[in-house]
Design an enzyme around this catalytic site. Sequence first.
Site, PDB file in Angstrom:
ATOM      1  N   LYS A   1     -28.805 -31.565 -19.947  1.00 19.81           N
ATOM      2  CA  LYS A   1     -28.191 -32.880 -19.185  1.00 19.81           C
ATOM      3  C   LYS A   1     -29.393 -33.422 -18.344  1.00 19.81           C
ATOM      4  O   LYS A   1     -29.187 -34.648 -17.737  1.00 19.81           O
ATOM      5  CB  LYS A   1     -27.395 -32.091 -18.072  1.00 19.81           C
ATOM      6  CG  LYS A   1     -26.297 -31.306 -18.457  1.00 19.81           C
ATOM      7  CD  LYS A   1     -25.451 -31.955 -19.815  1.00 19.81           C
ATOM      8  CE  LYS A   1     -24.188 -31.238 -20.015  1.00 19.81           C
ATOM      9  NZ  LYS A   1     -24.402 -29.851 -20.695  1.00 19.81           N
TER      10      LYS A   1
ATOM     11  N   TYR B   1     -13.225 -21.477 -24.615  1.00 21.69           N
ATOM     12  CA  TYR B   1     -14.363 -21.757 -23.818  1.00 21.69           C
ATOM     13  C   TYR B   1     -14.911 -20.712 -23.088  1.00 21.69           C
ATOM     14  O   TYR B   1     -14.358 -20.222 -22.114  1.00 21.69           O
ATOM     15  CB  TYR B   1     -14.196 -23.271 -23.220  1.00 21.69           C
ATOM     16  CG  TYR B   1     -15.277 -23.616 -22.236  1.00 21.69           C
ATOM     17  CD1 TYR B   1     -16.372 -24.393 -22.626  1.00 21.69           C
ATOM     18  CD2 TYR B   1     -15.397 -23.082 -20.748  1.00 21.69           C
ATOM     19  CE1 TYR B   1     -17.513 -24.766 -21.856  1.00 21.69           C
ATOM     20  CE2 TYR B   1     -16.561 -23.413 -20.059  1.00 21.69           C
ATOM     21  CZ  TYR B   1     -17.591 -24.244 -20.770  1.00 21.69           C
ATOM     22  OH  TYR B   1     -18.492 -24.595 -19.825  1.00 21.69           O
TER      23      TYR B   1
ATOM     24  N   TYR C   1     -22.591 -21.825 -25.093  1.00 18.01           N
ATOM     25  CA  TYR C   1     -22.898 -23.151 -25.795  1.00 18.01           C
ATOM     26  C   TYR C   1     -24.010 -22.636 -27.066  1.00 18.01           C
ATOM     27  O   TYR C   1     -23.521 -22.628 -28.198  1.00 18.01           O
ATOM     28  CB  TYR C   1     -23.651 -24.236 -25.126  1.00 18.01           C
ATOM     29  CG  TYR C   1     -22.738 -24.723 -23.927  1.00 18.01           C
ATOM     30  CD1 TYR C   1     -21.755 -25.776 -24.183  1.00 18.01           C
ATOM     31  CD2 TYR C   1     -22.961 -24.222 -22.685  1.00 18.01           C
ATOM     32  CE1 TYR C   1     -21.117 -26.128 -23.011  1.00 18.01           C
ATOM     33  CE2 TYR C   1     -22.141 -24.738 -21.520  1.00 18.01           C
ATOM     34  CZ  TYR C   1     -21.193 -25.679 -21.774  1.00 18.01           C
ATOM     35  OH  TYR C   1     -20.430 -26.086 -20.855  1.00 18.01           O
TER      36      TYR C   1
HETATM   37  C1  LIG Z   1     -23.336 -29.250 -21.661  1.00 17.25           C
HETATM   38  C2  LIG Z   1     -24.050 -28.353 -22.610  1.00 17.25           C
HETATM   39  C3  LIG Z   1     -23.744 -28.480 -23.901  1.00 17.25           C
HETATM   40  C4  LIG Z   1     -22.991 -29.606 -24.632  1.00 17.25           C
HETATM   41  O1  LIG Z   1     -23.323 -30.765 -24.332  1.00 17.25           O
HETATM   42  P1  LIG Z   1     -22.351 -32.036 -24.507  1.00 17.25           P
HETATM   43  O2  LIG Z   1     -23.207 -33.112 -24.254  1.00 17.25           O
HETATM   44  O3  LIG Z   1     -21.217 -31.777 -23.296  1.00 17.25           O
HETATM   45  O4  LIG Z   1     -21.599 -32.007 -25.642  1.00 17.25           O
HETATM   46  C5  LIG Z   1     -24.511 -27.756 -24.608  1.00 17.25           C
HETATM   47  N1  LIG Z   1     -25.472 -26.775 -24.398  1.00 17.25           N
HETATM   48  C6  LIG Z   1     -25.456 -26.410 -22.953  1.00 17.25           C
HETATM   49  C7  LIG Z   1     -26.403 -25.431 -22.459  1.00 17.25           C
HETATM   50  C8  LIG Z   1     -24.770 -27.224 -22.122  1.00 17.25           C
HETATM   51  O5  LIG Z   1     -24.811 -27.012 -20.680  1.00 17.25           O
END
Ligand SMILES: *Cc1c(COP(=O)(O)O)cnc(C)c1O
Length: 331
Positions: free
Chosen positions: A49, A263, A289
């Site tokens: 982010k 999720y 993730y």
């Molecule tokens: C938000 C996030 C993602 C996914 O990214 P997007 O742009 O939302 O698809 C992947 N890995 C981590 C650790 C995240 O925080």
Amino acid sequence: MRIDHISRIKLGHFPTPLEHLPRLSGALGGPQIYVKRDDATGLATGGNKTRKLEFLIANAIDQGADTIVTVGAMQSNHARQTAAAAAQVGLRCQLLLENRHAIPDPTYETGGNVLLDRLLGAEITELPDGSNLMEALRQRGSDLRQSGSIPYLIPIGGSDPVGALGYVRCALELMEQSRESGIHIDHLVHATASAGTQAGLVAGFVGSGSAIPVTGVSAGMPAGDLSDAVFDIATKTAALIQSADSVNRDMVVVDDNFVGAGYGLPTPAMREAVEITARTEGLILDPVYTGKAMAGLFNMIRGGRFARDQNVVFVHTGGVAGLLAYGSVFD
Ligand SMILES: *Cc1c(COP(=O)(O)O)cnc(C)c1O
């Protein structure tokens, strides 16, 4: 394509390293696996982010905003990084966090990202499980405007065409690293959830005339809906950067076979991927993730998808702060 005409502020440590993972590559019998260390972007422990927020926060400042508002799950990495970015530029930050009770970990509501959100001075509003997050965001925006504030609303995951510009820059950075090191990138794999990361990567490769294939491994959404969202944002991002070529639907590849029950819910393949990566390379993934995305990459490799001498880049999108609130998943 052009990107330097769009406002950006510096929040992170760039370029992030592109590192070879020889022991993991060996353990899986090839191809050569490289990791793009976007877990090391800075901003309160790092993650993907940061790149998006460099454009989003600049846009907020250009619009004269005094308050940043965003939404996410309780353990949102995006919320924590937004809180850090707002603190760094001296803006108020409000987080609307959905309390999803899927994980029975006692630290889910207080530890990990939530601990950091509080330290960073964010104002947290807890939303019940199943809330309409985008509606809650719009409502908060209108309440703030009524009380005389100038809010800047960031959607889930910072995923809009402006946020995705951060991953256009990542695509350009990777191509530069590939040129400098002589490592030809055959394929890119990463975790995808709210679509902005994948959209930016795809738009960046299209805009710069590179044909590196990208596979996004879904952390939650079904492949059909998620690839629609990626395609939509990627098309708008390509317009922002005045890309000569447009994004084709077949450039958006989402694999949703590693989500498991939903999720944030653990799977055996995720645990295996997190443990093997930690024990061969000392590299920490997260259960929500990157662990599922690495499980997806393991599966592609075991299915014979790549030749031994090919080079695959795994984009490590972060998440270690969230891992610390999901400890029970590894009991
Ligand atoms: C938000 C996030 C993602 C996914 O990214 P997007 O742009 O939302 O698809 C992947 N890995 C981590 C650790 C995240 O925080």
